[in-house]
Design a protein around this motif. Structure first.
Motif, PDB file in Angstrom:
ATOM      1  N   ALA A 147      61.930 -79.397 -29.688  1.00  0.00           N
ATOM      2  CA  ALA A 147      60.736 -78.300 -30.209  1.00  0.00           C
ATOM      3  C   ALA A 147      62.618 -76.840 -29.913  1.00  0.00           C
ATOM      4  N   ASP A 148      62.309 -75.686 -31.007  1.00  0.00           N
ATOM      5  CA  ASP A 148      63.486 -74.737 -30.672  1.00  0.00           C
ATOM      6  C   ASP A 148      63.155 -73.367 -30.256  1.00  0.00           C
ATOM      7  N   TYR A 149      61.653 -73.028 -30.420  1.00  0.00           N
ATOM      8  CA  TYR A 149      60.432 -72.493 -30.017  1.00  0.00           C
ATOM      9  C   TYR A 149      59.544 -72.518 -29.626  1.00  0.00           C
ATOM     10  N   ARG A 150      59.251 -71.904 -28.488  1.00  0.00           N
ATOM     11  CA  ARG A 150      57.713 -72.264 -28.000  1.00  0.00           C
ATOM     12  C   ARG A 150      56.667 -71.016 -28.059  1.00  0.00           C
ATOM     13  N   PRO A 151      55.283 -71.191 -27.907  1.00  0.00           N
ATOM     14  CA  PRO A 151      54.340 -70.138 -27.769  1.00  0.00           C
ATOM     15  C   PRO A 151      54.426 -69.146 -26.575  1.00  0.00           C
ATOM     16  N   ALA A 152      54.904 -67.493 -26.685  1.00  0.00           N
ATOM     17  CA  ALA A 152      55.723 -67.055 -25.795  1.00  0.00           C
ATOM     18  C   ALA A 152      54.094 -67.101 -24.597  1.00  0.00           C
ATOM     19  N   GLU A 153      52.956 -67.191 -25.153  1.00  0.00           N
ATOM     20  CA  GLU A 153      52.290 -67.545 -23.851  1.00  0.00           C
ATOM     21  C   GLU A 153      51.253 -68.662 -24.226  1.00  0.00           C
ATOM     22  N   THR A 154      50.586 -69.239 -23.632  1.00  0.00           N
ATOM     23  CA  THR A 154      49.195 -70.113 -23.874  1.00  0.00           C
ATOM     24  C   THR A 154      48.435 -70.368 -23.730  1.00  0.00           C
ATOM     25  N   ALA A 155      47.077 -70.348 -24.785  1.00  0.00           N
ATOM     26  CA  ALA A 155      46.768 -69.828 -24.175  1.00  0.00           C
ATOM     27  C   ALA A 155      45.080 -71.108 -23.421  1.00  0.00           C
ATOM     28  N   SER A 156      44.528 -70.148 -22.220  1.00  0.00           N
ATOM     29  CA  SER A 156      43.618 -71.516 -21.230  1.00  0.00           C
ATOM     30  C   SER A 156      42.800 -71.713 -22.467  1.00  0.00           C
ATOM     31  N   SER A 157      41.121 -70.994 -23.473  1.00  0.00           N
ATOM     32  CA  SER A 157      41.126 -71.871 -23.927  1.00  0.00           C
ATOM     33  C   SER A 157      40.826 -71.894 -25.888  1.00  0.00           C
ATOM     34  N   LYS A 158      40.513 -72.804 -25.950  1.00  0.00           N
ATOM     35  CA  LYS A 158      40.752 -72.786 -27.781  1.00  0.00           C
ATOM     36  C   LYS A 158      40.657 -71.035 -27.596  1.00  0.00           C
ATOM     37  N   ILE A 159      41.242 -70.968 -29.117  1.00  0.00           N
ATOM     38  CA  ILE A 159      41.519 -69.774 -29.996  1.00  0.00           C
ATOM     39  C   ILE A 159      40.468 -68.777 -31.003  1.00  0.00           C
ATOM     40  N   LYS A 160      38.995 -68.371 -30.846  1.00  0.00           N
ATOM     41  CA  LYS A 160      38.739 -68.209 -31.943  1.00  0.00           C
ATOM     42  C   LYS A 160      39.196 -67.555 -32.821  1.00  0.00           C
ATOM     43  N   LYS A 161      38.574 -68.009 -34.728  1.00  0.00           N
ATOM     44  CA  LYS A 161      39.191 -67.133 -35.543  1.00  0.00           C
ATOM     45  C   LYS A 161      38.794 -65.747 -35.577  1.00  0.00           C
ATOM     46  N   LYS A 162      39.272 -65.409 -35.363  1.00  0.00           N
ATOM     47  CA  LYS A 162      39.006 -63.378 -35.838  1.00  0.00           C
ATOM     48  C   LYS A 162      40.459 -62.778 -37.216  1.00  0.00           C
ATOM     49  N   GLY A 163      39.993 -62.327 -37.809  1.00  0.00           N
ATOM     50  CA  GLY A 163      40.634 -61.802 -39.396  1.00  0.00           C
ATOM     51  C   GLY A 163      40.944 -63.027 -40.286  1.00  0.00           C
ATOM     52  N   ASP A 164      41.780 -62.289 -41.573  1.00  0.00           N
ATOM     53  CA  ASP A 164      42.916 -62.669 -42.023  1.00  0.00           C
ATOM     54  C   ASP A 164      44.229 -63.553 -41.951  1.00  0.00           C
ATOM     55  N   THR A 165      44.349 -62.650 -40.587  1.00  0.00           N
ATOM     56  CA  THR A 165      45.905 -63.658 -40.796  1.00  0.00           C
ATOM     57  C   THR A 165      46.390 -63.522 -38.915  1.00  0.00           C
ATOM     58  N   MET A 166      46.539 -64.308 -38.112  1.00  0.00           N
ATOM     59  CA  MET A 166      47.089 -64.222 -36.996  1.00  0.00           C
ATOM     60  C   MET A 166      48.467 -64.005 -36.679  1.00  0.00           C
ATOM     61  N   THR A 167      48.844 -63.325 -35.749  1.00  0.00           N
ATOM     62  CA  THR A 167      50.005 -63.480 -34.949  1.00  0.00           C
ATOM     63  C   THR A 167      50.461 -64.229 -34.110  1.00  0.00           C
ATOM     64  N   LEU A 168      51.820 -65.405 -33.415  1.00  0.00           N
ATOM     65  CA  LEU A 168      51.200 -66.582 -32.850  1.00  0.00           C
ATOM     66  C   LEU A 168      52.773 -65.516 -32.534  1.00  0.00           C
ATOM     67  N   GLU A 169      53.494 -65.230 -31.649  1.00  0.00           N
ATOM     68  CA  GLU A 169      54.940 -64.980 -30.865  1.00  0.00           C
ATOM     69  C   GLU A 169      55.444 -66.042 -30.449  1.00  0.00           C
ATOM     70  N   LEU A 170      57.167 -66.211 -30.739  1.00  0.00           N
ATOM     71  CA  LEU A 170      57.544 -67.273 -30.600  1.00  0.00           C
ATOM     72  C   LEU A 170      58.612 -66.883 -29.605  1.00  0.00           C
ATOM     73  N   VAL A 171      59.606 -67.934 -28.025  1.00  0.00           N
ATOM     74  CA  VAL A 171      60.317 -67.709 -28.354  1.00  0.00           C
ATOM     75  C   VAL A 171      61.201 -68.732 -27.572  1.00  0.00           C
ATOM     76  N   LYS A 172      62.574 -69.135 -27.804  1.00  0.00           N
ATOM     77  CA  LYS A 172      64.057 -70.096 -27.273  1.00  0.00           C
ATOM     78  C   LYS A 172      63.078 -71.399 -26.302  1.00  0.00           C
ATOM     79  N   THR A 173      63.285 -72.371 -26.742  1.00  0.00           N
ATOM     80  CA  THR A 173      63.284 -73.157 -25.039  1.00  0.00           C
ATOM     81  C   THR A 173      64.559 -73.705 -25.288  1.00  0.00           C
ATOM     82  N   VAL A 174      64.628 -74.777 -24.166  1.00  0.00           N
ATOM     83  CA  VAL A 174      65.194 -74.573 -23.400  1.00  0.00           C
ATOM     84  C   VAL A 174      66.363 -76.089 -23.965  1.00  0.00           C
TER      85      VAL A 174
END
Length: 407
Positions: free
Chosen positions: A282-309
């Protein structure tokens, strides 16, 4: 390459049977000892006498026509063959082969032989595309039967499309390439070498139940690891998410993320002679990994990605004696991107393919690749099984390492 090789040529009943005469002649001219088996339908298109005259050997078509009481003909031919070549191969014969049927001389010989088998299909475009025929060919491919893809053009039935048997000159070239690869991929070619192979797709976690990955099946890397072991290497396989199990008998380590794969490779980097990065990292990974399942909220979701090694790049920066091979899966401008990647990553070879091409791609059992070095194209490989590509690639690498002296 064909001098002294025994080739059993199976000719089945399609209009392309007339090409068998030219094919037989060209194989004999290359030094092959050709023994022809015809089906009864093939004899409607071309005579036994024609192929007997060209091969200088008796032609067989009847299982019960035993001419020498000291031997069983189909067993003798099955045992003597260095290669069994079916050209043309009708949909009927392909079906028989896939389902293990043996009701004539050719299909019986095919069941009895342990020699490699190569098939050149020839049929109507709709027959070739029929799901049953496609499934039968996939079954044969999984068993290691080599396919020579039919060409496209005007067919004898009047249709235009895929289904025309490849030309005899091309088939002979494919047969020669097969024997060349086989001779180069000798069992001890990598004896005493430590080879590290990465395979599969990495997993970058979003939360405990979701992740980012890709379509890599792991088949290409697994084929390389298996072939390297067969050539005598001490193989370490590091793999991520795959569709199939790793090859038996190979020292394998499962990982998930790009970072885990990088750390696993580094453990073996200094002591390695050859490292082949076949994994789709993978070229990118999530900037943060949630410790528990992310619940659905709203119509959109923004996921910040950062470069992998960038594992290949990091290895390229620090290599000393190691021979480093990378892979480039592209969808367009394959040569341009492959050359650029080789230069930027300081790799010795880049193996590139167009994953959108028929017969290539992640989940296919076959592949179509081009191998590049700093001077440009080293070799272009046609549609081949991933096992065959693995053996040829390792033969190229072994030759380069030998030329380098200290590798």
């Amino acid at each position: 390459m064909l001098n002294g090789k025994t080739i059993v040529l199976g000719v089945t009943g399609g209009i392309a049977a007339f090409k068998a005469a030219s094919l037989c002649s060209k194989l004999v001219q290359k030094g092959a000892d050709v023994h022809v088996i015809m089906t009864s339908s093939a004899k409607q298109f071309i005579t036994e006498l024609t192929l007997q005259s060209l091969s200088k050997n008796a032609v067989f078509s009847d299982t019960f026509d035993e001419r020498d009481p000291a031997v069983v003909s189909h067993i003798r031919l099955a045992d003597a063959a260095d290669l069994v070549l079916i050209a043309p191969a009708t949909a009927n014969m392909i079906g028989k082969m896939a389902h293990g049927l043996a009701d004539d001389m050719l299909s019986t010989t095919l069941l009895a032989t342990t020699a490699p088998v190569m098939v050149a299909p020839a049929m109507n475009v709709h027959m070739y595309g029929h799901p049953a025929v496609q499934e039968n060919m996939k079954t044969l491919d999984r068993r290691g039967v080599m396919m020579i893809e039919p060409g496209e053009g005007l067919l004898a039935c009047g249709y235009v499309g895929k289904g025309r048997m490849e030309e005899p000159e091309t088939i002979v070239a494919v047969v020669e390439q097969y024997f060349a690869r086989k001779e180069q991929a000798e069992p001890g070619l990598l004896q005493g070498k430590k080879v590290v192979v990465t395979s599969g797709g990495t997993i970058e976690r979003i939360d405990p139940v979701r992740y980012i990955t890709n379509d890599s099946s792991g088949k290409m890397g697994f084929a390389i690891a298996k072939a390297a072991r067969e050539m005598g290497a001490d193989v370490r396989l590091i793999y991520g998410r795959t569709d199939v199990a790793p090859p038996a008998g190979v020292d394998a380590e499962p990982v998930q993320s790009a970072e885990e794969m990088y750390r696993a490779v580094l453990k073996h980097w200094e002591s390695s002679d050859l490292v082949i990065k076949a994994a789709a990292v993978a070229d990118y990974r999530p900037a943060e990994t949630a410790s528990s399942k992310i619940k659905k909220k709203g119509d959109t979701m923004t996921l910040e990605l950062v470069k992998t090694v960038d594992i290949l790049e990091e290895l390229g920066k620090s290599k000393t004696h190691q021979f480093l091979i990378g892979f480039a899966a592209e969808t367009h401008d394959v040569e341009t991107y492959a050359k650029d990647k080789l230069r930027r990553k300081n790799a010795d070879l880049i193996v590139a393919n167009d994953v959108t091409a028929e017969g290539a791609g992640f989940r296919s059992d076959t592949n179509i690749v081009q191998v590049f070095d700093e001077a440009g194209l080293v070799e272009q490989m046609p549609v081949m099984s991933k096992d065959d590509i693995a053996r040829r690639l390792l033969a190229i690498a072994a030759g380069r390492m030998k030329e380098a002296g200290n590798r």
